[in-house]
Design an enzyme around this catalytic site. Sequence first.
Site, PDB file in Angstrom:
ATOM      1  N   GLY A  78       0.751  -1.246   0.000  1.00  0.00           N
ATOM      2  CA  GLY A  78       0.000   0.000   0.000  1.00  0.00           C
ATOM      3  C   GLY A  78       0.775   1.287   0.000  1.00  0.00           C
ATOM      4  O   GLY A  78       0.437   2.211  -0.707  1.00  0.00           O
ATOM      5  N   GLN A  79       1.836   1.332   0.786  1.00  0.00           N
ATOM      6  CA  GLN A  79       2.489   2.620   0.970  1.00  0.00           C
ATOM      7  C   GLN A  79       3.806   2.660   0.208  1.00  0.00           C
ATOM      8  O   GLN A  79       4.870   2.685   0.797  1.00  0.00           O
ATOM      9  CB  GLN A  79       2.728   2.878   2.452  1.00  0.00           C
ATOM     10  CG  GLN A  79       1.483   2.775   3.287  1.00  0.00           C
ATOM     11  CD  GLN A  79       1.602   1.704   4.355  1.00  0.00           C
ATOM     12  OE1 GLN A  79       2.532   0.916   4.362  1.00  0.00           O
ATOM     13  NE2 GLN A  79       0.648   1.679   5.256  1.00  0.00           N
TER      14      GLN A  79
END
Length: 153
Positions: A78-79
């Site tokens: 996700g990041q």
Amino acid sequence: MFYAGQMGMLDKLSGWLGLKKKEVNVLCLGLDNSGKTTIINQLKPSNTQTQDIVPTIGFNIEKFKSSSLSFTVFDMSGQSRYRNLWEHYYKESHAIIFVIDSGDKLRMVVAKEELDTLLNHQDMCSRRMPVLLFANKSDLREAMSSVKVSQLL
Ligand SMILES: Nc1nc2c(ncn2[C@@H]2O[C@H](COP(=O)(O)OP(=O)(O)O)[C@@H](O)[C@H]2O)c(=O)[nH]1
Ligand SMILES: [Mg+2]
């Protein structure tokens, strides 16, 4: 007794990972919510209280050290803007535990992408390193079998 039992578990883990070195760094990786913190907490000897959580916005690293094994844990998904923060751990690691949530069918493709990216990273593909794929949460009724998980990966 409790302490001795825990140490036995860590020794077994070293055995499974084929580690013969004196000091080894184990990376525990996987998507968020796959169960990494839970697994690592099970491995911790009761006298190892130094849980070093380094929180940054949207990103955290957990660390603990026990006899010759040191563990570093972080979420992989996700990041992507935090990627460069954890990538440097690849170089100094000797073994990897990649944790998969066997019940998370929707994100299995994301787990596969992260695993592929990891294995193709320049600091990983240039050397041989044991990787344990941990099909976690097999107790869930909707969990995929470990065979199915390995096929999807
Ligand atoms: N049913 C089940 N739940 C689990 C298992 N391992 C972890 N969990 C749960 O999954 C959630 C995420 O676990 P956590 O260790 O925080 O995941 P992390 O984000 O990878 O560190 C928590 O609610 C745990 O209690 C497991 O083997 N079976
Ligand atoms: Mg965690």
